[in-house]
Every structure is written in C-alpha cells, then in structure tokens.
Design a protein around this motif. Structure first.
Motif, short mmCIF file in Angstrom:
data_model
loop_
_atom_site.label_atom_id
_atom_site.label_comp_id
_atom_site.label_asym_id
_atom_site.label_seq_id
_atom_site.Cartn_x
_atom_site.Cartn_y
_atom_site.Cartn_z
N GLY A 1 16.77 15.58 12.86
CA GLY A 1 15.86 14.88 11.97
C GLY A 1 14.53 15.57 11.74
N ALA A 2 13.57 14.75 11.40
CA ALA A 2 12.26 15.22 10.99
C ALA A 2 11.17 14.61 11.85
CB ALA A 2 12.03 14.86 9.52
N TYR A 3 9.99 15.18 11.71
CA TYR A 3 8.82 14.58 12.33
C TYR A 3 7.71 14.49 11.30
CZ TYR A 3 7.33 19.46 12.94
OH TYR A 3 7.00 20.78 12.74
N VAL A 4 6.81 13.57 11.51
CA VAL A 4 5.70 13.35 10.60
C VAL A 4 4.58 14.32 10.96
CG1 VAL A 4 3.96 11.70 9.81
CG2 VAL A 4 6.30 10.93 10.25
N TYR B 1 12.88 19.34 12.66
CA TYR B 1 12.94 19.90 14.01
C TYR B 1 13.72 21.22 14.02
CZ TYR B 1 11.00 15.74 16.17
OH TYR B 1 10.18 14.72 16.54
N HIS B 2 14.83 21.24 13.29
CA HIS B 2 15.67 22.44 13.20
C HIS B 2 15.85 22.77 11.73
CE1 HIS B 2 16.60 22.11 17.42
NE2 HIS B 2 16.85 20.83 17.24
N VAL B 3 15.84 24.06 11.40
CA VAL B 3 15.85 24.45 10.00
C VAL B 3 16.98 25.44 9.70
CG1 VAL B 3 14.31 24.98 8.07
CG2 VAL B 3 13.34 24.36 10.25
N GLU B 4 18.16 25.23 10.26
CA GLU B 4 19.28 26.13 10.01
C GLU B 4 19.65 26.21 8.53
OE1 GLU B 4 20.03 23.35 12.16
OE2 GLU B 4 19.35 24.40 13.94
N ASP B 5 19.48 25.12 7.80
CA ASP B 5 19.87 25.08 6.39
C ASP B 5 18.72 25.44 5.46
OD1 ASP B 5 18.30 22.85 6.67
OD2 ASP B 5 19.84 21.42 6.12
N PRO C 1 18.82 6.32 8.53
CA PRO C 1 17.42 5.95 8.30
C PRO C 1 16.71 5.52 9.59
CG PRO C 1 18.75 5.11 6.52
CD PRO C 1 19.71 5.67 7.56
N GLU C 2 17.45 4.96 10.52
CA GLU C 2 16.85 4.50 11.77
C GLU C 2 16.55 5.65 12.73
OE1 GLU C 2 19.77 3.11 10.52
OE2 GLU C 2 18.68 1.46 9.59
N THR C 3 17.30 6.76 12.64
CA THR C 3 17.11 7.85 13.59
C THR C 3 16.47 9.09 12.99
OG1 THR C 3 19.31 8.82 13.19
CG2 THR C 3 19.15 7.11 14.90
N LEU C 4 16.22 9.10 11.68
CA LEU C 4 15.70 10.30 11.02
C LEU C 4 14.44 10.83 11.69
CD1 LEU C 4 15.67 12.37 8.70
CD2 LEU C 4 14.23 10.75 7.47
N TRP C 5 13.47 9.95 11.90
CA TRP C 5 12.19 10.37 12.48
C TRP C 5 12.36 10.49 13.99
CZ3 TRP C 5 9.54 12.03 8.62
CH2 TRP C 5 9.62 11.40 7.38
N GLY C 6 12.55 11.71 14.45
CA GLY C 6 12.68 11.96 15.87
C GLY C 6 14.09 12.26 16.32
N MET D 1 0.84 -1.16 0.00
CA MET D 1 0.00 0.00 0.00
C MET D 1 0.89 1.24 0.00
SD MET D 1 -2.71 1.09 2.96
CE MET D 1 -4.03 0.13 2.30
N LYS D 2 0.48 2.26 -0.74
CA LYS D 2 1.23 3.52 -0.77
C LYS D 2 0.68 4.49 0.25
CE LYS D 2 2.88 3.51 -5.48
NZ LYS D 2 2.98 4.24 -6.73
N PHE D 3 1.60 5.27 0.83
CA PHE D 3 1.24 6.31 1.78
C PHE D 3 1.94 7.59 1.37
CE2 PHE D 3 0.66 2.43 4.17
CZ PHE D 3 -0.45 2.68 4.97
N THR D 4 1.25 8.72 1.52
CA THR D 4 1.85 10.03 1.31
C THR D 4 2.16 10.59 2.69
OG1 THR D 4 0.58 10.39 -0.70
CG2 THR D 4 1.50 12.34 0.37
N ILE D 5 3.44 10.89 2.92
CA ILE D 5 3.92 11.34 4.21
C ILE D 5 4.35 12.79 4.09
CG2 ILE D 5 5.64 10.97 6.02
CD1 ILE D 5 5.79 8.01 4.74
N VAL D 6 3.80 13.65 4.92
CA VAL D 6 4.21 15.05 5.00
C VAL D 6 5.14 15.17 6.20
CG1 VAL D 6 3.46 17.45 5.25
CG2 VAL D 6 2.01 15.80 4.01
N GLY D 7 6.35 15.68 5.95
CA GLY D 7 7.33 15.79 7.03
C GLY D 7 7.85 17.21 7.17
N GLU D 8 8.35 17.51 8.35
CA GLU D 8 8.95 18.81 8.66
C GLU D 8 10.16 18.55 9.54
OE1 GLU D 8 9.96 21.75 8.06
OE2 GLU D 8 8.02 22.75 8.07
#
Length: 89
Positions: free
Chosen positions: A64-67, A10-14, A55-60, A1-8
């Motif tokens: 990294g990013a959050y969903v 935590y820090h946006v210095e770049d 890849p294991e630590t990206l989310w959180g 199944m496909k999922f569309t994930i919107v991510g942002e």
C-alpha cells in the motif's frame, strides 16, 4: 471539508507515481479513508493478488501507500504545477 492528500508507495516495483488525491471528510482521517477507493481505482494493480490491498488496508498495507502530507482545501493544481504527481480526481 475537502483535503488534498499527497501519498507515496511503500514499494514501487511497478513504477507507480507518487500521487495527489482530493477527498472530502469531516476530519483528516475520514478524508484519507474516503480517498482509498479512488486510489485503488487509479492503481488497480495494487489491489490484485494475494497481497492486494483493499480500501481498509491501503494506508499502511504491505503493498500500500503512506500519507506524505495533508492540506485543507483542494490544492491539487498547485501540487501539479510544482512537482510530478499522479492526480487522482
């Protein structure tokens, strides 16, 4: 199944954009995990240095990013039409 994930980020210095990534998985959690390598490929600076994400630590992770949202199916075209996201194919 496909999922569309919107991510942002935590820090946006770049000045990295919020992003939309479409990933496959049997569950939402599996799709989010499967999306991580593509996100890091598009934003390689997030994987660099001592605080670099994997890849294991990206989310959180601290660099990294959050969903923000997850939708069933490929809704990337609608997301791009309505908002400004970085689309990760």
């Amino acid at each position: 199944m496909k999922f569309t994930i919107v991510g942002e980020w935590y820090h946006v210095e770049d000045l990295a954009f919020a992003f939309v990534v479409v990933a496959e998985g049997n569950t939402y959690g599996e799709a989010v995990a499967n999306a991580a390598p593509a996100v890091l490929e598009r934003f390689p600076q997030r994987a660099e240095g001592e605080d670099g994400e994997t890849p294991e630590t990206l989310w959180g992770g601290s660099n990294g990013a959050y969903v923000v949202a997850v939708f069933e199916g490929d809704l990337s075209a609608q997301a791009i039409d309505r908002y400004t996201f970085e689309l990760i194919a």
